[in-house]
Motif scaffolding. Structure first.
Motif, PDB file in Angstrom:
ATOM      1  N   PHE A  95     -16.127  81.946 -45.755  1.00 45.44           N
ATOM      2  CA  PHE A  95     -15.546  83.617 -43.637  1.00 45.44           C
ATOM      3  C   PHE A  95     -13.860  83.219 -43.598  1.00 45.44           C
ATOM      4  N   LYS A  96     -13.419  81.992 -43.701  1.00 40.46           N
ATOM      5  CA  LYS A  96     -11.614  82.194 -42.980  1.00 40.46           C
ATOM      6  C   LYS A  96     -11.005  82.835 -44.046  1.00 40.46           C
ATOM      7  N   LYS A  97     -10.998  82.967 -45.440  1.00 35.68           N
ATOM      8  CA  LYS A  97     -10.418  83.805 -46.786  1.00 35.68           C
ATOM      9  C   LYS A  97     -10.124  85.331 -46.095  1.00 35.68           C
ATOM     10  N   TYR A  98     -11.941  85.556 -44.826  1.00 40.00           N
ATOM     11  CA  TYR A  98     -11.992  86.771 -45.102  1.00 40.00           C
ATOM     12  C   TYR A  98     -11.713  86.777 -43.314  1.00 40.00           C
ATOM     13  N   LEU A  99     -11.313  86.183 -42.666  1.00 36.89           N
ATOM     14  CA  LEU A  99     -10.275  86.537 -41.093  1.00 36.89           C
ATOM     15  C   LEU A  99      -8.618  87.026 -41.700  1.00 36.89           C
ATOM     16  N   GLU A 100      -8.045  85.663 -42.846  1.00 38.84           N
ATOM     17  CA  GLU A 100      -6.797  85.361 -42.673  1.00 38.84           C
ATOM     18  C   GLU A 100      -6.270  86.640 -43.741  1.00 38.84           C
ATOM     19  N   SER A 101      -7.472  86.911 -44.561  1.00 42.11           N
ATOM     20  CA  SER A 101      -7.103  88.706 -44.873  1.00 42.11           C
ATOM     21  C   SER A 101      -7.482  90.278 -44.422  1.00 42.11           C
ATOM     22  N   SER A 102      -7.972  89.944 -42.610  1.00 41.35           N
ATOM     23  CA  SER A 102      -8.048  91.048 -42.281  1.00 41.35           C
ATOM     24  C   SER A 102      -6.832  90.943 -41.866  1.00 41.35           C
ATOM     25  N   PHE A 155     -14.678  92.580 -51.453  1.00 41.61           N
ATOM     26  CA  PHE A 155     -14.862  91.268 -50.343  1.00 41.61           C
ATOM     27  C   PHE A 155     -16.262  91.514 -49.568  1.00 41.61           C
ATOM     28  N   ILE A 156     -16.687  92.547 -49.876  1.00 41.09           N
ATOM     29  CA  ILE A 156     -17.680  93.258 -49.810  1.00 41.09           C
ATOM     30  C   ILE A 156     -18.804  92.469 -51.113  1.00 41.09           C
ATOM     31  N   ARG A 157     -18.065  92.202 -52.409  1.00 41.99           N
ATOM     32  CA  ARG A 157     -19.461  92.146 -53.748  1.00 41.99           C
ATOM     33  C   ARG A 157     -19.402  91.001 -53.378  1.00 41.99           C
TER      34      ARG A 157
END
Length: 211
Positions: A95-102, A155-157
């Protein structure tokens, strides 16, 4: 259900009334996010404990860590194609990685970059970040902002399989609690226990506008 529940009115006493907050149920290892699907997709995910079948890996999927905001969006599971409400336990690191890449889904001068720079970031990123007004159980708009995160590409995968800890079908629970809303009986409304999430990474908190 492997979700900690608490009375809605009790939680109101400690929740922030305004500002940008990631309201969620989480611990050091995981965070719970919510999605709603047609029964066929939801039942496949719960049975197999990953997203497949009719779930599309080619289009962006949005996750929401805030239960009541999900209820606003799916009409407490009453909207067509959103009848199967899922509680998805995912790794907090993911979840944190999603936000860092957002990248924010819309341009704002407060981002501190030019529109051209933002457009370039959008082209390169597979994660979208969006803040929307939060809502109470009746669907009334609040001053507090709720977050949703859009995933696509790698990310979705990753989300669909590797980042998952548990997928639960909470549709029956949602229907039961919605009856209290319909009866204007918020004293007995139970929802997932949530609190604001902050990260150790000061720069990430600043990017997200959370404090």
């Amino acid at each position: 259900m492997k979700i900690n529940l608490k009375k809605y009115k009790e939680q109101l006493e400690s929740w922030p009334e305004k500002g940008y907050h990631i309201m969620a149920q989480y611990d050091d290892e995981k965070i719970i996010v919510y999605q709603s699907y047609k029964k066929r997709i939801g039942e496949f995910a719960v049975k197999n404990q990953y997203f497949g079948g009719d779930f599309s890996l080619e289009r962006m999927t949005w996750i929401k860590p805030n239960f009541l905001w999900m209820m606003y969006r799916n009409g407490w599971g009453k909207k067509e194609g959103q009848e199967c409400v899922l509680a998805i336990h995912i790794k907090l690191d993911a979840f944190k990685k999603y936000l860092e890449s957002s990248v924010y889904s819309s341009y704002n001068e407060k981002l501190g970059i030019s529109r051209k720079e933002w457009q370039d970031q959008v082209k390169e990123s597979s994660v979208r970040l969006q803040w929307d007004p939060d809502h109470d159980p009746f669907g009334n708009k609040l001053e507090r902002r709720a977050i949703q995160i859009g995933l696509r590409g790698d990310f979705i995968r990753s989300f669909a399989k590797d980042d998952l800890i548990l997928i639960e079908n909470i549709s029956d629970f949602v229907r039961e609690q919605y009856q209290f809303v319909l009866n204007n009986d918020l004293d007995n409304l139970m929802i997932p226990a949530e609190k604001p999430l902050l990260f150790d990474n000061v720069n990430l908190n600043k990017k997200l506008r959370i404090q």
